[in-house]
Design a protein around this motif. Sequence first.
Motif, mmCIF file in Angstrom:
data_model
loop_
_atom_site.group_PDB
_atom_site.id
_atom_site.type_symbol
_atom_site.label_atom_id
_atom_site.label_comp_id
_atom_site.label_asym_id
_atom_site.label_seq_id
_atom_site.Cartn_x
_atom_site.Cartn_y
_atom_site.Cartn_z
ATOM 1 N N SER A 220 -10.832 1.225 4.117
ATOM 2 C CA SER A 220 -11.061 1.460 2.694
ATOM 3 C C SER A 220 -9.714 1.485 1.986
ATOM 4 N N LEU A 221 -9.765 1.249 0.670
ATOM 5 C CA LEU A 221 -8.569 1.321 -0.173
ATOM 6 C C LEU A 221 -8.828 2.327 -1.273
ATOM 7 N N ALA A 222 -8.035 3.378 -1.313
ATOM 8 C CA ALA A 222 -8.182 4.419 -2.329
ATOM 9 C C ALA A 222 -7.539 3.967 -3.639
ATOM 10 N N PRO A 223 -7.932 4.566 -4.767
ATOM 11 C CA PRO A 223 -7.337 4.192 -6.061
ATOM 12 C C PRO A 223 -5.823 4.334 -6.105
ATOM 13 N N VAL B 163 -9.325 -6.668 9.643
ATOM 14 C CA VAL B 163 -9.666 -5.517 8.799
ATOM 15 C C VAL B 163 -8.468 -5.109 7.945
ATOM 16 N N LEU B 164 -7.275 -5.159 8.520
ATOM 17 C CA LEU B 164 -6.082 -4.856 7.738
ATOM 18 C C LEU B 164 -5.937 -5.827 6.570
ATOM 19 N N VAL B 165 -6.111 -7.125 6.839
ATOM 20 C CA VAL B 165 -6.014 -8.126 5.778
ATOM 21 C C VAL B 165 -7.101 -7.903 4.729
ATOM 22 N N ALA C 77 -6.972 3.215 4.392
ATOM 23 C CA ALA C 77 -7.490 3.968 5.531
ATOM 24 C C ALA C 77 -8.141 2.980 6.495
ATOM 25 N N LEU C 78 -7.845 3.116 7.767
ATOM 26 C CA LEU C 78 -8.394 2.241 8.797
ATOM 27 C C LEU C 78 -9.017 3.084 9.897
ATOM 28 N N PRO D 73 0.842 -1.207 0.000
ATOM 29 C CA PRO D 73 0.000 0.000 0.000
ATOM 30 C C PRO D 73 0.868 1.244 0.000
ATOM 31 N N ARG D 74 0.354 2.279 -0.619
ATOM 32 C CA ARG D 74 1.130 3.519 -0.690
ATOM 33 C C ARG D 74 1.396 4.068 0.703
ATOM 34 N N ARG D 75 0.387 4.054 1.527
ATOM 35 C CA ARG D 75 0.518 4.471 2.923
ATOM 36 C C ARG D 75 -0.708 3.984 3.682
ATOM 37 N N VAL D 76 -0.657 4.075 4.993
ATOM 38 C CA VAL D 76 -1.766 3.677 5.848
ATOM 39 C C VAL D 76 -2.185 4.877 6.678
ATOM 40 N N GLN D 77 -3.446 5.229 6.579
ATOM 41 C CA GLN D 77 -4.008 6.334 7.354
ATOM 42 C C GLN D 77 -4.897 5.787 8.458
ATOM 43 N N LEU D 78 -4.921 6.472 9.575
ATOM 44 C CA LEU D 78 -5.831 6.145 10.668
ATOM 45 C C LEU D 78 -6.795 7.306 10.835
#
Length: 261
Positions: free
Chosen positions: A186-189, A210-212, A194-195, A172-177
């Motif tokens: 959610s996974l952005a294009p 949820v991460l998986v 985002a979690l 993933p490009r990055r992980v947001q909380l």
Amino acid sequence: MPFRFRLRTSVAPSPRAQQRDRVPLRLDDGRDVEVLRVRDPRAHRIKLSVSERGVRLTLPERASLVAGDRFLAEHRGWLHAQLTRLVDIDDIALRRDDTATLPLRGAAVPLRWERGRFTALQRDDDALVFMTTARAGDAALRRALRDFYEAEARADIGRWMPRYLPSLPRAPRRVQLKVMSSQWGSLAPDGTVALDLSLVLAPPPAFEYVLVHELCHLIHHDHSPAYWREVDARFPEWRDQRDYFKDEGRRLKATLQALLR
């Protein structure tokens, strides 16, 4: 005589805005609740929902107010049951020198308060210590609590992520909380995951699921059988965690909302 053509263009009417008001409702136990009544042109049926934000009654454009009142009366028992499952905000609000435990990873962790030169929430073996200055207000306390939860959530993600990255087409490009109202992730294009921050309050297996779930969307962007096979291969107990969110998800989100509000 030359022909003249006139091009006629039709402009689609803009959708009508939702109409909102609030109506009181008395439950069977004598408790009074306020219901947000929303007339939504996109709705196809009357719908009653309960969340950490309160009670909402959605009416289609053609539904009458009488039909809405009747629907509320018929579902008063269901509404009472749903509200009793929500967290009492007064019981879990963050209060300086008073709050004795904080939720974390499915447990209530002991908390003690100390005076210091800065405001921060820290770990101390099996307990938590909330350092505060004499002038720290509620906003500073909530900011420190949120920073702590984000740090704890990122520590969990950092432990789990290396296990799954080798089997993914890309990282993933990055992980947001974020504090999410309904979604858990959610996974952005662009590949950003985002979690929901309230996941750090849940037992770790629920958070990891949820991460998986979102990482597998890097392989399949839908919820097809092929997608669920990818989830099952990485996290076979995902069904148990899905059931957990059905039972406790609303309470989890309401808890974080109450603590940070």
